[in-house]
Enzyme design. Sequence first.
Site, PDB file in Angstrom:
ATOM      1  N   HIS A  90       0.876  -1.185   0.000  1.00  0.00           N
ATOM      2  CA  HIS A  90       0.000   0.000   0.000  1.00  0.00           C
ATOM      3  C   HIS A  90       0.906   1.226   0.000  1.00  0.00           C
ATOM      4  CE1 HIS A  90      -2.851   3.054   0.940  1.00  0.00           C
ATOM      5  NE2 HIS A  90      -3.818   2.249   1.331  1.00  0.00           N
ATOM      6  N   SER A  91       0.920   1.970  -1.093  1.00  0.00           N
ATOM      7  CA  SER A  91       1.783   3.153  -1.176  1.00  0.00           C
ATOM      8  C   SER A  91       1.157   4.338  -0.442  1.00  0.00           C
ATOM      9  CB  SER A  91       2.028   3.536  -2.635  1.00  0.00           C
ATOM     10  OG  SER A  91       0.887   4.151  -3.192  1.00  0.00           O
TER      11      SER A  91
END
Length: 974
Positions: free
Chosen positions: A812-813
């Site tokens: 998850h950026s």
Amino acid sequence: MVKINAKIIVVAHTICAASAFLAALVTGYKLHFYKIVENAYYGYPEEWFPSVSATIGDRYPERSIFQILIALTAFPRFLLLLSHYYMNGSLSMFLVGAARTVTCGGWVYITSTDDHDIHDIFMIAYIVLTIPWYILSAYKSQYKKAKIITGVTFFSTIVPMVYWYIQHQVHEVAGAYSIYAYFEWSLIILDIAFDALAYKDFKKLTYTLKHDHNETGKWFFQIVNSEQQDEITETVVEFEPEKKLRPIEKEIELDELIKQDEEQEAKVRKEYYTYDSIVYMSLNVFESFIFWSNLTNLTCSVWHFPLWYMGISGYEAAILGFMGPIILAIPYVPFAMTQYGALLSGLIAIGAYLVGTPESRLISVCVGTAFTMATFAQYLRKLTNAQMNLSFAICWSLGLVFSVIVKMGFFSNNPTWAIMNEDNGGYNKTALVAVTILGMIYPYINCNHFQFEEKKVKANFFAKFMFALGFGGLIFSIHQLLTDSSTLIYWAWEGYSEKNQGPLAWPWGMVTCITMLVGSLTSIKFINKPAIPCTALFVGTSVLATKSITGWNKYIFGGLIYAASIMWFIPTYISALGYVGSIWVFTLAFFIHVIGILAHVWVVAYAFVPFGWVLRERIEVVLSIASALVALGALSISGYSFLPKKVSLSKRFASYLTIFAFGASILTGYFTYELRPTGVPAPYHPDQKLITAGIWTIHFGLDNDMWASEERMIELIKDLEIDVVGLLETDTQRITMGNRDLTSKMAHELNMYADFGPGPNKHTWGCVLLSKFPILNSTHHLLPSPVGELAPAIHATLKTYDDLLVDVIVFHSGQEEDEEDRRLQSDYLAKLMGSTNRPTFLLSYLVVDPLEGNYNTYVSETSGMHDIDPSDDDRWCEYILYKNIKRTGYARVSRGTITDTELQVGKFQVLNERELAEVKDSIYTDEFVEEIEDDAFKFPSMFDGEGERGHFYHVFEKPRYYGFKKDEEERSEE
């Protein structure tokens, strides 16, 4: 003047009620026999006896006859209630009786023919209210034995009645409804007979109606008792608008009656009200369970709003409901909380699940929680008897333990929460029945808190301030780490390892429960002796706050020691707060708790809150401050001599405590056994060597309507036959997410291995990996984020078909606004993906446009990764990338109302080294295939078109399938 002996009220009530039902039955038999015995399945001769509802409500004129006679019953009915109120002095009994009368009117005037659901609701409510009515009315009755027998018979009759109703409704057995009707009519007879048994009790009661012009219109209702007139020799109730009651001579002296009543009440109090009675202890354990349920319920409900507004929404103000003790400063509120606080707080907070809209449900939970906190403070601030004080403290801590055990047994969800309902595993209705019954009994059992009240202690301002700080820190410390059995485990969890793997929630959550139970039982030894608890708390906090200590060492020497030490402080604080009894101390304590919650949120949500940088990624600081407050408060308390160093408790108390401990241990063992894995996980299509992989952002397991969404997610994942799935926004092991473990239920129901990802002490929004294949190794990563959010990732190695190893990365950026963060994260992840040559796929949330910007870092020579479908140009967040594995299909599935993001799914076929060498780079070419012969390679057809449950294939309208692009030589050979 008119004088009426009250026994005539009983006679009138019995005649009116019995004649109403009897007249309807006789009339119905005479005029409409064949019609009233007929039901949905059978008529005469299969059925031969009518139900109560069919008799009193289906036909004219019996319906009218019944309703006229039952209306006549209302007058003696309310006089009956008033008489019981005067004789027993119980306002709760009067209110229960009045509510029961209203619900009776509901089911007799609204028949099942009119509205089946409303009829049933009123009927169930009537039966539920009958329980406290029978108990309270039999309390001082001269017919106590007869009433007990009648009451037990009444409720025993319900069992065969339900059985025969099921035989009729479910199994459609001929004649079952007539037998059911026998038991139904028996309940009517028993109910009327129970109230008729008041005849002897009412003989000593007289109603006198007078008229006097001197005081006309000055008041409505008066009761004069022996305290107001010394010479009264008979119990008299007079309805007179003008003049006080006048004594009437009688043979039996009132003093003798009063003496008998006092002796009987003293006997009852000695048996049931004392600190070491099973009734007192059980009730306070249950009320503590409700306290912790409602406390965690509020924060879990609040979280829905900042989550969906992506920032401060205003609804966060609902957490001020924790400061409920402040309302005790309002006149008459303390009395109301004493009498009705336990009942109202349970009904409002637990009953909130009946409210459909999230906003209104949150308000209900807030009000219920405020009453819960106020009721707790009201009873505790009056508690100065040393033995009862300690008993209350131990019961309060046992209630906490039971709440953790039950939460573990329900897959980390409390079944009474407002985010739960009967569709997703909630037991809200059962809880409502329990709090209704026990909430009405609670003030009677706990009246000793007031009757045995000793002199209050006058502590100075500084002492009270320290008590408040310490107790607020204690509540927060429990809320943060000890309201779920797996929270401490995930503080220590670092992923799978073949050599040194840490504890998993199953089965080691059991150890957390047992440790808390032992801490509760041994806390008796540490009342007002803070040296050992403070030392243990310092050790536990230090280990938990040290980042280099992980795995078993962190859990055992940090988590378990911390849990035991916190439990040891409870009796000291409960005792001090009881003796001081200050409203503002309780209010300040819960305000400190609120400040702790905000700090706990700030450490992760720093990008969305003001002054977020102050506590950014500093959960260890929050933990340490809370522990320091607890220790300092306890040390301040120990400096006061009003607290006993040792309290002598009875053997009976120890015996009952042993029973509770045994029950808690058995319940823990039972739930641990029930939560065991259902079998060895196996992929859906082993013959074809397929891996179906998915990525889904699930908004912390709360759907659009604020319901826990695990059940619905499980259903969709199972229907799509997903073997490996990455879930994002999953770190629910926090106060505001209810300290839940999403992997608990999902992994169990889907029969999958689970990796929770970076734990709650890692300051991320979380990511989870669920897999049908064994996870040989998993490493947790926190990607660079100098400006914005920490980006979590799991890099795991799976053992797949023919022992071939496949790598999967869940990622998850950071958020859109922080461009530099996302650039650094893309470089980090590209190198991480490039570090392995094994078959690999990425399940991710990238925040990029296809073929632009950082996309070309993720899909690059450095990473070696390829996009599952480069032609899909309608993406922003979710992406599936792969290498060295054959891609066969890709689908985008609508989310329904589960979350705000779709579920993306890809199908891959695992190839060995020889097969990979043969196909080379042809696995990356994009050639769509319209027809698939092998059904195993197809996505389920149930989601074609409009789909199921709001889920359907969208964007492309249908899944995409891929084949190999063959060269010209292969085409000519064919």
